[in-house]
Write an enzyme that holds these catalytic residues in place. Structure first.
Site, PDB file in Angstrom:
ATOM      1  N   PHE A   1     -11.239  -0.692  -7.842  1.00 29.85           N
ATOM      2  CA  PHE A   1     -10.764  -1.184  -6.551  1.00 29.85           C
ATOM      3  C   PHE A   1     -10.078  -0.021  -5.824  1.00 29.85           C
ATOM      4  O   PHE A   1      -9.229   0.660  -6.402  1.00 29.85           O
ATOM      5  CB  PHE A   1      -9.784  -2.333  -6.779  1.00 29.85           C
ATOM      6  CG  PHE A   1      -9.439  -3.083  -5.528  1.00 29.85           C
ATOM      7  CD1 PHE A   1     -10.286  -4.059  -5.024  1.00 29.85           C
ATOM      8  CD2 PHE A   1      -8.265  -2.817  -4.855  1.00 29.85           C
ATOM      9  CE1 PHE A   1      -9.957  -4.747  -3.872  1.00 29.85           C
ATOM     10  CE2 PHE A   1      -7.941  -3.506  -3.695  1.00 29.85           C
ATOM     11  CZ  PHE A   1      -8.785  -4.474  -3.203  1.00 29.85           C
TER      12      PHE A   1
ATOM     13  N   ASP B   1      -5.325  -2.480 -15.249  1.00 25.09           N
ATOM     14  CA  ASP B   1      -5.105  -3.346 -14.098  1.00 25.09           C
ATOM     15  C   ASP B   1      -5.776  -4.686 -14.417  1.00 25.09           C
ATOM     16  O   ASP B   1      -6.985  -4.746 -14.670  1.00 25.09           O
ATOM     17  CB  ASP B   1      -5.711  -2.720 -12.839  1.00 25.09           C
ATOM     18  CG  ASP B   1      -5.360  -3.513 -11.588  1.00 25.09           C
ATOM     19  OD1 ASP B   1      -5.210  -4.748 -11.684  1.00 25.09           O
ATOM     20  OD2 ASP B   1      -5.245  -2.900 -10.513  1.00 25.09           O
TER      21      ASP B   1
ATOM     22  N   TYR C   1      -1.932 -13.446  -6.578  1.00 21.39           N
ATOM     23  CA  TYR C   1      -2.584 -14.385  -5.642  1.00 21.39           C
ATOM     24  C   TYR C   1      -4.033 -14.687  -5.969  1.00 21.39           C
ATOM     25  O   TYR C   1      -4.687 -15.417  -5.259  1.00 21.39           O
ATOM     26  CB  TYR C   1      -2.455 -13.889  -4.197  1.00 21.39           C
ATOM     27  CG  TYR C   1      -2.919 -12.466  -3.948  1.00 21.39           C
ATOM     28  CD1 TYR C   1      -4.267 -12.158  -3.835  1.00 21.39           C
ATOM     29  CD2 TYR C   1      -1.993 -11.440  -3.803  1.00 21.39           C
ATOM     30  CE1 TYR C   1      -4.681 -10.859  -3.603  1.00 21.39           C
ATOM     31  CE2 TYR C   1      -2.407 -10.132  -3.568  1.00 21.39           C
ATOM     32  CZ  TYR C   1      -3.745  -9.850  -3.472  1.00 21.39           C
ATOM     33  OH  TYR C   1      -4.160  -8.561  -3.241  1.00 21.39           O
ATOM     34  N   LYS C   2      -4.556 -14.106  -7.045  1.00 18.46           N
ATOM     35  CA  LYS C   2      -5.947 -14.387  -7.416  1.00 18.46           C
ATOM     36  C   LYS C   2      -5.955 -15.579  -8.372  1.00 18.46           C
ATOM     37  O   LYS C   2      -5.632 -16.683  -7.978  1.00 18.46           O
ATOM     38  CB  LYS C   2      -6.589 -13.124  -7.992  1.00 18.46           C
ATOM     39  CG  LYS C   2      -6.752 -12.055  -6.908  1.00 18.46           C
ATOM     40  CD  LYS C   2      -7.178 -10.704  -7.422  1.00 18.46           C
ATOM     41  CE  LYS C   2      -7.323  -9.740  -6.236  1.00 18.46           C
ATOM     42  NZ  LYS C   2      -7.284  -8.333  -6.628  1.00 18.46           N
TER      43      LYS C   2
ATOM     44  N   ARG D   1     -20.371 -12.232  -3.620  1.00 20.83           N
ATOM     45  CA  ARG D   1     -19.526 -12.382  -4.803  1.00 20.83           C
ATOM     46  C   ARG D   1     -19.003 -13.811  -4.889  1.00 20.83           C
ATOM     47  O   ARG D   1     -18.443 -14.338  -3.935  1.00 20.83           O
ATOM     48  CB  ARG D   1     -18.355 -11.403  -4.688  1.00 20.83           C
ATOM     49  CG  ARG D   1     -17.424 -11.412  -5.880  1.00 20.83           C
ATOM     50  CD  ARG D   1     -16.363 -10.352  -5.748  1.00 20.83           C
ATOM     51  NE  ARG D   1     -15.363 -10.704  -4.743  1.00 20.83           N
ATOM     52  CZ  ARG D   1     -14.137 -10.158  -4.677  1.00 20.83           C
ATOM     53  NH1 ARG D   1     -13.794  -9.220  -5.533  1.00 20.83           N
ATOM     54  NH2 ARG D   1     -13.291 -10.524  -3.745  1.00 20.83           N
TER      55      ARG D   1
HETATM   56  C1  LIG Z   1      -6.835  -7.416  -5.753  1.00 19.11           C
HETATM   57  C2  LIG Z   1      -6.607  -6.098  -6.349  1.00 19.11           C
HETATM   58  C3  LIG Z   1      -5.524  -5.317  -5.957  1.00 19.11           C
HETATM   59  C4  LIG Z   1      -4.638  -5.788  -4.849  1.00 19.11           C
HETATM   60  O1  LIG Z   1      -3.599  -4.936  -4.559  1.00 19.11           O
HETATM   61  P1  LIG Z   1      -2.510  -5.362  -3.483  1.00 19.11           P
HETATM   62  O2  LIG Z   1      -1.451  -4.372  -3.620  1.00 19.11           O
HETATM   63  O3  LIG Z   1      -2.110  -6.765  -3.780  1.00 19.11           O
HETATM   64  O4  LIG Z   1      -3.169  -5.341  -2.138  1.00 19.11           O
HETATM   65  C5  LIG Z   1      -5.319  -4.101  -6.608  1.00 19.11           C
HETATM   66  N1  LIG Z   1      -6.151  -3.696  -7.595  1.00 19.11           N
HETATM   67  C6  LIG Z   1      -7.211  -4.430  -7.983  1.00 19.11           C
HETATM   68  C7  LIG Z   1      -8.090  -3.925  -9.083  1.00 19.11           C
HETATM   69  C8  LIG Z   1      -7.479  -5.638  -7.369  1.00 19.11           C
HETATM   70  O5  LIG Z   1      -8.529  -6.357  -7.748  1.00 19.11           O
END
Ligand SMILES: *Cc1c(COP(=O)(O)O)cnc(C)c1O
Length: 418
Positions: free
Chosen positions: A129, A198, A223-224, A377
């Protein structure tokens, strides 16, 4: 071969079916985007209202003590800890995933640069990401290290004496591919490096055991699959062996050993609490606690292993139905077919129209998302997704493709958030 009746029967026999009642979900929607923003738990509205009206409105500043506001990062952290194989007192809920990654990666960089300065590499996946890679860019600049981006199959080749930190996302956001956390962590340690995971697409979606894997650092998203609401606080964990041996760069007063002594010099709190920085986001943590509780509600029904079993049954069913009912439409399965390598989502690539297909499905109540350049997705949250939802989603996909409904101009106009 599955049909709609079989799917309805699977729902009727599903031991987790009652968990859906915990959520506010429109019967006309099929929500397949809990991997991006979890659904709203029924308990959240009342809890946040209580936090605002009673605790803030009536309690005012007394609520820092009387309503336990000050302990929320640790209290919610202890609940998340149960989902990721962490000990109580080892994880806190705070800040965003990006900020937590900066804290953890900086702490790991400081440890490795003190112990083995010749190791200058942080290795990650090119397909990680982007925020993870952007944060790592900043950390390597500060510590005079280098960021090496590799393909997921090339990890073993980079485990050498130049490696300081291996930083991976457990389940890839675009492909849904899942790494073997224990094996990769062991290999990184054998190479003399630290391991940072992560868990953004893992926490609440797949069983994770940070302690058994012996990882060094982990961060994850609220939030996921934890259903904490838009922009919910994230979380951060560090293995107890590092607990008193690291500094994090954002040395704010909430991470101080005695914040209310108001001393001019910074002295880090023992253990995980030093990862806090500023004043906790109380309403956000209250909502996050309700979201985490929806996942913990599965504990009497078998917990994460039971959720995992259903998640794989849903994603396998989806793959089977897409391949039998949408054949010949140019959809390519990007997610691994092997369940052991799959998170809780399925991604389909299509060289033309993937964005417009996503939009046409959303208009038909099938809510997934698009990831550039060509990926449709769909996330399968076992807490609230039913087998019949999978059937209906594939039926809508089939219609959109058969009728080329996605070619309509309105489905092809790109919005800011995809
Ligand atoms: C969703 C996600 C994030 C989100 O980061 P924010 O700081 O909440 O915007 C970070 N890393 C990964 C791998 C994600 O899937």
């Amino acid at each position: 071969m599955q049909d709609k009746q079989t799917c309805l029967a699977l729902d009727a026999q599903d031991p987790l079916r009652a968990l859906r009642e915990q959520f506010v979900l429109d019967e006309d929607d099929i929500y397949l985007d809990g991997n991006s923003l979890g659904a709203l738990p029924r308990a959240t509205t009342a809890r946040v209202r209580q936090t605002i009206e009673q605790e803030w409105g009536a309690g005012l500043i007394r609520s820092w003590n009387t309503a336990g506001w000050i302990d929320l990062p640790q209290r919610v952290g202890d609940k998340i800890a149960r989902l990721v194989g962490a000990a109580a007192g080892g994880l806190v809920a705070a800040d965003s995933t990006s900020i937590n990654l900066y804290k953890a990666l900086s702490a790991a960089a400081a440890i490795t640069q003190a112990q083995a300065p010749q190791r200058r590499r942080i290795v990650s996946e090119r397909s990680n990401f982007p925020t993870d890679l952007y944060i790592a860019e900043s950390v390597v600049r500060q510590y005079g290290m280098e960021l090496i981006l590799i393909e997921p199959d090339d990890i073993a080749a980079h485990l050498d004496d130049r490696l300081a930190i291996l930083m991976l996302t457990h389940v890839n956001y675009r492909t849904g591919r899942m790494h073997d956390m224990a094996a990769i962590t062991r290999a990184a340690h054998d190479a003399g490096a630290l391991m940072l995971w992560d868990l953004a697409h893992s926490a609440g979606a797949v069983p994770v055991d940070l302690t058994a894997a012996d990882a060094d650092f982990a961060v994850g998203c609220g939030y996921k699959y934890l259903n904490g609401g838009p922009g919910a606080p994230a979380f951060i964990w560090v293995h107890p062996r590092h607990a008193d041996g690291f500094r994090q760069p954002l040395s704010g007063w909430m991470g101080h050993a005695a914040p209310f002594d108001f001393t001019p010099d910074y002295r880090p709190a023992p253990g995980i609490s030093r990862y806090l920085c500023g004043t906790p986001s109380v309403a956000g943590l209250a909502a996050l606690e309700c979201g985490v509780d929806t996942v913990l509600a599965a504990e009497p029904l078998g917990g994460m292993p039971a959720l995992r079993k259903k998640s794989l049954a849903l994603s396998s069913l989806f793959i089977e139905l897409v391949e039998s009912r949408c054949a010949g439409h140019g959809l390519e399965l990007v997610t691994p077919r092997d369940p052991a390598l799959r998170g809780s989502q399925v991604c389909l690539a299509r060289s033309e129209g993937a964005y417009a297909i996503t939009q046409a499905l959303i208009e038909r109540g099938v809510i997934g998302d698009f990831r550039a350049p060509d990926i449709l997705r769909l996330g399968f949250t076992p807490l609230y997704t039913r087998y019949v939802d999978v059937w209906n989603a594939v039926e809508q996909l089939r219609q959109v493709l058969d009728r080329e409904a996605w070619r309509e101009a309105r489905f092809n106009r790109r919005a800011a958030v995809t």
